[in-house]
Design an enzyme around this catalytic site. Structure first.
Site, PDB file in Angstrom:
ATOM      1  N   HIS A 399      47.097  30.886  23.802  1.00  0.00           N
ATOM      2  CA  HIS A 399      47.412  31.110  25.386  1.00  0.00           C
ATOM      3  C   HIS A 399      48.702  30.553  25.624  1.00  0.00           C
ATOM      4  CE1 HIS A 399      46.875  30.835  29.896  1.00  0.00           C
ATOM      5  NE2 HIS A 399      46.854  31.990  29.764  1.00  0.00           N
ATOM      6  N   GLU A 494      39.198  39.736  37.052  1.00  0.00           N
ATOM      7  CA  GLU A 494      39.158  38.435  37.532  1.00  0.00           C
ATOM      8  C   GLU A 494      39.008  38.546  39.054  1.00  0.00           C
ATOM      9  OE1 GLU A 494      42.848  36.541  36.474  1.00  0.00           O
ATOM     10  OE2 GLU A 494      43.974  38.252  37.474  1.00  0.00           O
TER      11      GLU A 494
END
Length: 686
Positions: A399, A494
């Protein structure tokens, strides 16, 4: 020399007709009809420049060429094994005699499913560098269409889609512009692409762009009295909209049209307008299914940050002497638990966010040097996790959060990719949260468009796949650069933890955001009450549990996350079986039912296997879906496992009510399946 002022071509099936014509004062125009119905009425074309005479008028046609092209190509990954690229082309050369015979070309390609066209600027004596002030491409619509729209914005697509007539856009705009970390709206009638519409006489129309390279992202500005959309490019920090050097061209402007909604979903026009893959070796590019610590961070159960410090400087702060907050998700032992779960269940990879130093002090700040992308927190053992994951046959996904500091990311990019290769990472999720640095640039401007492509091509040098979040919405470039296996560029799962997505959200996204490429939507949330993980968060997921399963089929992506926590999946292990089974790469796809904003039912055949998977989603209204199996081989009987909403299920009151049953099906079977409000179902056929 050619002097006629009008030209016409038809699509291969003759349903679409394109007319090109020079109007008074040499203004280029075009129009488009489908089965004799107006799709685009006479609309102006042209580009206004800042430093040289504009490309708006004074043209004569000095050459035209017509041609036909027909090929079938195979994507590295995709919704179908074979894609047909069949079009008729008109190439018009336009000369401005008053500008020393300066000329441009407009190339039109007419497919059975729509139109693509672009401006081309060949090398010539009287044209070299020029700056675009604005592109004035018009799309004059035939009426006040029903539209599925997002507010025009230079920095985000993370809005809920509004469904309204075009005449209602102005009145609904203020409420549609909800807060975001980085956003820049530009007009009370500004809209983003892909823009999906439905006319009152039953035409489905989608406007977007293809092959966005070295150019600014196109939004649309609506004249809501005459229903004319006009291109509106993203500016840079000083207001310029494009820096060009001949020979060059713009991206393609696309209009997909049909009288069947499912044809829009299955259109590959945007991909067909992109170049074939640039890579000779694509063996390292593989669709993957993954899990990760992301959802527990999104819900607030754990944190990205290692400490609760409020002032951190990379290379100065000594984390070994700071007090851990006790909630850091990306620690060695916890990541091993995810690796174990992935290995046990045949999941390819584990995404780890918050592993690297710097997360305490950046969000919402304009801070240049936040991350170096190689320095782990004290509780994250890179070497040990590499060894452990490799021993279990599982990959770890890197990430990289850039914090919007693009120049800092480019400063570290080679080092970061080398670090990935050395430690066994072959895929990265990149993020661009916040205001862009250099200051004043926008997420969707030419400078950033070039950066995203630089990151993708540089990743390919290291055989790394990229999943970019907060980046530009896709325009089919994954055909050319198939290591771009994921994008966000929309309001994803999300937001279910930030107040919720509307129940119709995923009945619209395949008609809008997914037209240009797949989305990393991160489905698979089984615990729909967020306070089960974080007592302070009372949001809830606006779907039923089995609708979450259906999304693995209806929201196509070669990169699919099982986003919930392993403990939750273990509680619903019979339903998790579908996530274990479902493919991420396909040979064939069929739209069984579709209406934007209402429902979608899709069937797909797994790549290289005699297995089919079906997903169906609906909005807030209960319905009965009709599922045909006529794509199955004739004369054979299959076992279908149906994961469906329970009789008392609903997204808001009883989302975890579901049933699982097995039935026998053949190519003649027609199944009628009840779908709960905000619900869906998934079927595996073997």
């Amino acid at each position: 020399m050619f002097s006629a002022n009008a030209q016409q071509i038809t699509s291969p099936d003759k349903n679409l007709v394109l007319n090109f014509e020079l109007k008074d004062n040499g203004v280029p125009t075009y129009s488009l009809t489908y089965k004799k119905k107006d799709v685009i009425k006479t609309s102006k074309l042209g580009i206004e420049t800042k430093d040289v005479p504009s490309f708006l008028n004074g043209f004569t046609i000095t050459d035209t060429q017509k041609s036909t092209f027909d090929e079938t190509w195979q994507p590295v990954w995709g919704e179908q094994k074979n894609i047909r690229n069949h079009y008729n082309e008109l190439l018009v050369t336009l000369t401005q005699k008053a500008e020393k015979d300066r000329f441009i070309r407009i190339r039109f390609r007419l497919f059975n499913d729509g139109l693509g066209f672009r401006y081309e600027f060949p090398a010539q004596k009287n044209l070299n560098y020029f700056i675009i002030k604005e592109e004035h491409t018009q799309f004059a619509l035939a009426g006040d269409h029903k539209a599925f729209w997002l507010p025009g914005d230079f920095d985000t697509q993370e809005y809920s889609t509004v469904t309204s007539n075009l005449s209602e856009v102005r009145g609904k705009m203020k409420a549609a512009v909800t807060p975001n970390v980085s956003q820049t709206t530009f007009s009370p009638t500004g809209l983003q692409t892909p823009l999906m519409m439905k006319s009152k006489d039953g035409l489905y129309i989608n406007i977007h762009e293809a092959a966005l390279v070295d150019y600014s992202c196109m939004s649309l500005n609506l004249d809501d009295k005459n229903f004319v959309l006009e291109s509106f490019l993203t500016p840079d920090a000083i207001g310029d909209k494009g820096y060009m050097q001949a020979p060059t061209q713009t991206p393609w402007r696309t209009v997909i049209v049909s009288d069947k909604a499912g044809d829009i979903l299955m259109s590959k026009l945007v991909y067909n307008l992109n170049e074939p893959t640039k890579f000779k070796d694509v063996s390292w590019i593989k669709p993957i299914k993954y899990v990760g610590v992301w959802w527990e961070m999104i819900t607030g159960k754990s944190t990205w940050a290692y400490t609760d410090l409020e002032n951190v400087q990379l290379g100065v702060t000594d984390y070994s002497k700071t007090k851990p907050n006790g909630k850091h998700g990306a620690n060695t032992q916890h990541v091993k638990e995810y690796i174990d779960f992935a290995a046990k269940n045949g999941i390819d990879a584990v995404l780890v966010e918050g592993w690297n130093q710097g997360w305490e002090d950046w969000f919402g700040k304009t801070k240049d040097y936040v991350f170096d992308f190689v320095t782990p927190y004290p509780d994250f053992d890179v070497k040990e996790l590499h060894r452990y994951a490799e021993s279990k046959g599982v990959k770890i996904i890197m990430h990289h959060e850039t914090s919007g500091s693009v120049r800092n990311y480019e400063r570290h990019l080679d080092t970061a990719y080398k670090f990935m290769v050395e430690n066994g990472y072959n895929a990265v999720k990149s993020g661009y949260v916040g205001q862009i640095i250099p200051r004043g640039e926008h997420h969707y401007g030419q400078w950033l468009v070039n950066h995203y492509l630089y990151a993708i091509t540089k990743a390919a040098d290291y055989k790394i796949m990229v999943n970019a979040h907060e980046a530009i919405r896709p325009t089919g470039l994954a055909r050319t650069y198939p290591n771009l296996i994921g994008n966000e560029a929309a309001r994803g799962t999300e937001y279910e933890s930030f107040g919720g997505n509307n129940p119709d959200h995923t009945t619209i996204l395949p008609f809008t955001r997914l037209i240009g490429g797949p989305m990393d939507y991160t489905p698979g949330i089984f615990q729909t009450r967020i306070n089960a993980y974080n007592p302070d968060n009372n949001s809830f997921v606006h779907t039923t549990l089995t609708k979450q399963l259906a999304l693995y089929v209806t929201m196509y992506s070669p990169l699919q996350m099982a986003a919930d926590l392993p403990d939750t999946y273990n509680k619903f292990y019979d339903a998790f079986q579908f996530i274990k089974d479902v493919a991420v790469d396909w040979d064939e796809s069929y739209v069984l039912e579709a209406e934007p904003g209402d429902y979608i039912t899709i069937a797909r055949k797994a790549k290289g296997k005699n297995e089919w998977f079906i997903g169906s989603v609906t909005d807030e209204n209960a319905r009965t879906a009709v599922v045909k199996f006529d794509y199955l081989p004739k004369g054979k009987t299959y076992v279908a496992t149906v994961y469906a909403d329970g009789k008392d299920a609903s997204f808001d009151k009883n989302p975890q009510s579901y049933t699982i049953r097995k039935i026998k099906v053949t190519s003649k079977t027609v199944l009628k399946q009840a779908v709960a409000p905000g619900g869906g179902f998934a079927i595996s056929v073997k």
